[in-house]
Design a protein around this motif. Structure first.
Motif, mmCIF file in Angstrom:
data_model
loop_
_atom_site.group_PDB
_atom_site.id
_atom_site.type_symbol
_atom_site.label_atom_id
_atom_site.label_comp_id
_atom_site.label_asym_id
_atom_site.label_seq_id
_atom_site.Cartn_x
_atom_site.Cartn_y
_atom_site.Cartn_z
ATOM 1 N N PHE A 39 0.840 -1.200 0.000
ATOM 2 C CA PHE A 39 0.000 0.000 0.000
ATOM 3 C C PHE A 39 0.872 1.246 0.000
ATOM 4 N N GLN A 40 0.382 2.295 -0.600
ATOM 5 C CA GLN A 40 1.058 3.606 -0.582
ATOM 6 C C GLN A 40 0.116 4.618 0.030
ATOM 7 N N PRO A 41 0.725 5.623 0.635
ATOM 8 C CA PRO A 41 -0.131 6.661 1.244
ATOM 9 C C PRO A 41 -1.035 7.265 0.177
ATOM 10 N N VAL A 42 -2.272 7.523 0.608
ATOM 11 C CA VAL A 42 -3.275 7.985 -0.356
ATOM 12 C C VAL A 42 -3.370 9.500 -0.336
ATOM 13 N N GLY A 43 -3.413 10.130 0.819
ATOM 14 C CA GLY A 43 -3.671 11.565 0.904
ATOM 15 C C GLY A 43 -2.418 12.390 0.735
ATOM 16 N N ASN A 44 -2.511 13.656 0.205
ATOM 17 C CA ASN A 44 -1.424 14.627 0.118
ATOM 18 C C ASN A 44 -1.666 15.680 1.181
ATOM 19 N N GLU A 45 -0.999 16.787 0.965
ATOM 20 C CA GLU A 45 -1.139 17.821 1.987
ATOM 21 C C GLU A 45 -2.542 18.386 2.044
ATOM 22 N N ASN A 46 -3.290 18.265 0.967
ATOM 23 C CA ASN A 46 -4.680 18.754 0.972
ATOM 24 C C ASN A 46 -5.662 17.660 1.382
ATOM 25 N N GLY A 47 -5.181 16.392 1.550
ATOM 26 C CA GLY A 47 -6.049 15.270 1.919
ATOM 27 C C GLY A 47 -6.698 14.582 0.729
ATOM 28 N N ALA A 48 -6.498 15.113 -0.478
ATOM 29 C CA ALA A 48 -7.098 14.487 -1.674
ATOM 30 C C ALA A 48 -6.063 13.645 -2.375
ATOM 31 N N SER A 82 -3.690 12.068 -5.124
ATOM 32 C CA SER A 82 -3.019 12.679 -6.274
ATOM 33 C C SER A 82 -3.167 11.770 -7.484
ATOM 34 N N ASN A 83 -2.770 12.330 -8.632
ATOM 35 C CA ASN A 83 -2.827 11.540 -9.866
ATOM 36 C C ASN A 83 -1.924 10.330 -9.787
ATOM 37 N N ASP A 84 -0.823 10.466 -9.092
ATOM 38 C CA ASP A 84 0.087 9.325 -8.955
ATOM 39 C C ASP A 84 -0.587 8.197 -8.186
ATOM 40 N N VAL A 85 -1.358 8.606 -7.176
ATOM 41 C CA VAL A 85 -2.079 7.581 -6.383
ATOM 42 C C VAL A 85 -3.074 6.842 -7.274
ATOM 43 N N PHE A 86 -3.842 7.639 -8.052
ATOM 44 C CA PHE A 86 -4.813 7.003 -8.960
ATOM 45 C C PHE A 86 -4.118 6.055 -9.916
ATOM 46 N N TYR A 114 -1.135 4.571 -9.574
ATOM 47 C CA TYR A 114 -0.526 3.433 -8.904
ATOM 48 C C TYR A 114 -1.573 2.378 -8.598
ATOM 49 N N TYR A 115 -2.640 2.778 -7.948
ATOM 50 C CA TYR A 115 -3.641 1.792 -7.530
ATOM 51 C C TYR A 115 -4.385 1.191 -8.738
ATOM 52 N N SER A 116 -4.583 2.010 -9.774
ATOM 53 C CA SER A 116 -5.233 1.458 -10.964
ATOM 54 C C SER A 116 -4.343 0.443 -11.658
ATOM 55 N N ARG A 117 -3.027 0.758 -11.703
ATOM 56 C CA ARG A 117 -2.100 -0.160 -12.355
ATOM 57 C C ARG A 117 -2.013 -1.457 -11.581
ATOM 58 N N GLU A 118 -1.920 -1.340 -10.269
ATOM 59 C CA GLU A 118 -1.845 -2.532 -9.454
ATOM 60 C C GLU A 118 -3.141 -3.338 -9.509
ATOM 61 N N ALA A 119 -4.270 -2.612 -9.527
ATOM 62 C CA ALA A 119 -5.573 -3.295 -9.603
ATOM 63 C C ALA A 119 -5.681 -4.093 -10.907
ATOM 64 N N LEU A 120 -5.109 -3.514 -11.987
ATOM 65 C CA LEU A 120 -5.157 -4.196 -13.283
ATOM 66 C C LEU A 120 -4.347 -5.488 -13.234
ATOM 67 N N GLN A 121 -3.159 -5.424 -12.641
ATOM 68 C CA GLN A 121 -2.307 -6.616 -12.569
ATOM 69 C C GLN A 121 -2.956 -7.688 -11.682
ATOM 70 N N ILE A 122 -3.472 -7.263 -10.549
ATOM 71 C CA ILE A 122 -4.117 -8.225 -9.638
ATOM 72 C C ILE A 122 -5.335 -8.843 -10.311
ATOM 73 N N GLY A 123 -6.111 -8.013 -11.055
ATOM 74 C CA GLY A 123 -7.312 -8.519 -11.729
ATOM 75 C C GLY A 123 -6.981 -9.590 -12.741
ATOM 76 N N LYS A 124 -5.843 -9.424 -13.442
ATOM 77 C CA LYS A 124 -5.440 -10.439 -14.404
ATOM 78 C C LYS A 124 -5.088 -11.742 -13.712
ATOM 79 N N LEU A 125 -4.420 -11.604 -12.541
ATOM 80 C CA LEU A 125 -4.033 -12.803 -11.815
ATOM 81 C C LEU A 125 -5.241 -13.534 -11.211
ATOM 82 N N ARG A 166 -11.085 8.144 -11.632
ATOM 83 C CA ARG A 166 -11.449 9.548 -11.537
ATOM 84 C C ARG A 166 -12.808 9.834 -12.150
ATOM 85 N N THR A 167 -13.273 8.935 -13.011
ATOM 86 C CA THR A 167 -14.594 9.143 -13.622
ATOM 87 C C THR A 167 -15.686 8.354 -12.905
ATOM 88 N N MET A 168 -15.325 7.577 -11.922
ATOM 89 C CA MET A 168 -16.298 6.730 -11.261
ATOM 90 C C MET A 168 -16.968 7.469 -10.110
#
Length: 605
Positions: free
Chosen positions: A56-65, A67-71, A73-84, A107-109
């Motif tokens: 897991f990686q930290p989700v919130g930034n200084e504003n608590g929202a 970041s694009n990197d978080v989206f 990272y988790y989307s990329r990892e979710a894709l790999q896990i989903g394939k497995l 981000r569109t969900m």
């Protein structure tokens, strides 16, 4: 019985169908729930595995929202896990924000805090739900569990898997069960129909036999070899049929005897009951009255409208209830004289049952009586004339006329001629009597017609030459026929000599002979004797072949005719199985046509 057998089979099949469908629904429901539960357990184990192994990686930034990197990272990892895991993987923050998804851009969900599986996971620690995915266009199983990694991740991991495989399995199960149920229904139908048939078939057989007996087939029998109540019923029906057949045989024999007597009676019989309805008509009465017994029986005697006088007499007999006797003339269409005797019918207790009318056709009897009277009168008249002439001239000679030689010779010639005429008359009467009584059998033999008619020409040439009459005979040279030669000569000598006698001087008499084939394929010979004489009036043609009938009595007597020649011709032609007809016009001439068979099939008696 067959509808009952079918209904019983249908009821059994419906019961089996209800039970089979209930079992199928239950098994399908259990199969679906067990598969969904297994998937749910597997998905929860995978979530727990991710909880302990995923980086897991930290989700919130200084504003608590996030970041694009978080989206990313988790989307990329979710894709790999989903394939497995062959499933859809979604990372959701505690507030419902989606930060990673294996199939969509997070981000569109929409926010998932209100999703059923998330609400249940927040409440119970594990949440699951089945719903239609608008994204994938199929039913999905969603399983979510809360995951807390202080400083890194506080939210939910949700796995979702398509239920297509489960639904395919359910459909396969339904298919297998449907085929099994169908086979079961077929087997059940056969078994149930067999069971029902074993119960109803004997009853059906008994019913058929009973129906046959009711349709007057008294030879029908059940003949069931059973030791139960159905067998006893069959034996009872057989015994009843045996007794009924014996009784009806006696009745039928008596009825046949009665019908035979009625049908072969030479008189008509009409039975009318006390209510005025016709109860019986025999065959002779049908023919005489031109009615149909099947249509008239059971109807009122007044239905005999075409015989008004007869129906009136029947009604009179019914009202009087006593014997009646009468004679009436029926026109049907020819007049027929009938004699009617009515007899009242009473039973032993003097109960009036109606009237029995006996109808006798006496037309021939009255006609024969009239013919006998006419014959006696005609013979007496024909004999009286020559006898009177002989007597008168003999008396003249006896009174002195014999002294005058010329007068005596003239009177004696007249006496001789009248005695010859008397002799011919008596000879013709005896000949006609023999022919009518068939005491003179015919001797058939082959006759060559051309030389046969040449001999007749030689016999009649002298009488024809005296009147300057041309005698023409057209006879094919090769034509032969079978007949009695003497009787055939008698026929044509009569016809041709008559033609000569009744043809004026200088006239013509012609004989034409030719062969034809009738509509029935029989070879026949046609003889036409044509003259140019005085002819016969139309009103006299129907009677020309009657005995002693003369068209011109004075001319007949002067020609020496007896009035029996054509009657003899007619009888001789009929003995040869032929027919004679005449066509004539006054002052033009007459044609007598004789139609005879080429070969005689049966010898005349």
């Amino acid at each position: 019985m067959k509808p009952f057998r079918i209904r019983l089979t249908i009821i059994i099949m419906l019961l089996l169908a209800v039970l089979g469908l209930a079992a199928a629904f239950t098994m399908a429901h259990i199969y679906r729930n067990s598969h969904e539960q297994t998937l749910e357990d597997n998905m929860l184990r995978e979530i727990r595995l991710l909880e302990t192994t995923f980086a897991f990686q930290p989700v919130g930034n200084e504003n608590g929202a996030p970041s694009n990197d978080v989206f990313s990272y988790y989307s990329r990892e979710a894709l790999q896990i989903g394939k497995l895991t062959d499933s859809r993987v979604t990372f959701i923050e505690k507030d419902g924000t989606v930060i990673g998804d294996s199939e969509s851009d997070p981000r569109t969900m929409n926010n998932h805090a209100s999703r059923e599986e998330i609400v249940a996971a927040a409440r119970d620690g594990v949440g699951s739900a089945v719903r239609y995915s608008n994204t994938l266009k199929e039913n999905m199983l969603y399983v979510a569990a809360p995951v807390q990694k202080p400083g890194e991740f506080d939210g939910y991991i949700r796995l979702s898997m398509s239920l297509v495989a489960v639904e395919d399995g359910v459909r396969s199960t339904w298919t297998i069960m449907g085929i099994s149920l169908l086979v079961l229904f077929v087997i059940a139908a056969l078994v149930s129909y067999s069971v029902a048939a074993s119960l109803t078939r004997p009853l059906e057989h008994i019913t058929r036999v009973a129906n046959r007996i009711s349709r007057l087939d008294y030879g029908a029998r059940v003949r069931l070899e059973r030791k139960d109540e159905i067998g006893d019923l069959g034996k009872a029906i057989d015994n009843m049929a045996d007794s009924l057949e014996m009784q009806l045989k006696v009745i039928r024999d008596n009825e046949d005897l009665l019908q035979s007597v009625l049908a072969n009676m030479t008189g008509g019989m009409v039975m009318v009951d006390d209510s005025g309805k016709i109860a019986l008509i025999n065959r002779f009465a049908e023919e005489m009255l031109s009615i149909n017994s099947k249509r008239m029986i059971g109807k009122s005697y007044q239905e005999l409208k075409q015989h008004y006088e007869l129906s009136k007499l029947l009604g009179d007999g019914l009202r009087r209830k006593e014997r009646i006797h009468d004679e009436q003339t029926l026109y049907n269409p020819e007049p027929r004289l009938i004699e009617i005797d009515g007899v009242p019918m009473f039973e032993d207790d003097d109960t009036y049952r109606g009237m029995l009318f006996l109808i006798q056709d006496v037309s021939n009897i009255r006609r024969l009586e009239r013919m006998r009277s006419e014959f006696v009168a005609n013979v007496s008249h024909e004999l009286k004339t020559p006898i009177a002439a002989v007597k008168g001239f003999a008396e003249t000679l006896l009174s002195g006329g014999v002294n005058d030689e010329q007068t005596a010779r003239s009177f004696l010639q007249i006496i001789y001629d009248e005695s010859e005429r008397l002799n011919r008359l008596i000879g013709d009467i005896l000949e006609l009597s023999k022919i009518e009584s068939k005491r003179s059998p015919l001797n058939f033999s082959p006759i060559h017609l051309q030389p046969f008619f040449e001999t007749i020409r030689e016999m009649l040439n002298a009488s024809a030459a005296q009147k300057n009459i041309t005698l023409d005979m057209q006879v094919p040279e090769e034509l032969f026929m079978e007949a009695d030669e003497d009787r055939l000569r008698q026929i044509f000598v009569n016809l041709i000599s008559n033609a000569i006698n009744y043809t004026q001087d200088g006239g013509q008499v012609r004989l034409n002979v030719h062969e034809i084939v009738s509509e029935q394929g029989e070879e026949r010979i046609i003889f036409d004797v044509t003259d140019t004489g005085m002819g016969i009036p139309r009103k006299d043609l129907p009677r020309i072949f009657e005995r002693f009938y003369r068209v011109d009595k004075a001319r007949s007597r002067s020609s020496g005719g007896t009035g029996l020649g054509l009657s003899i011709v007619k009888h001789l032609v009929e003995l040869h199985h032929g027919a004679v007809t005449v066509e004539s016009e006054v002052n033009i001439g007459s044609t007598f046509t004789v139609n005879l068979p080429l070969l005689q099939a049966d010898e005349a008696e």
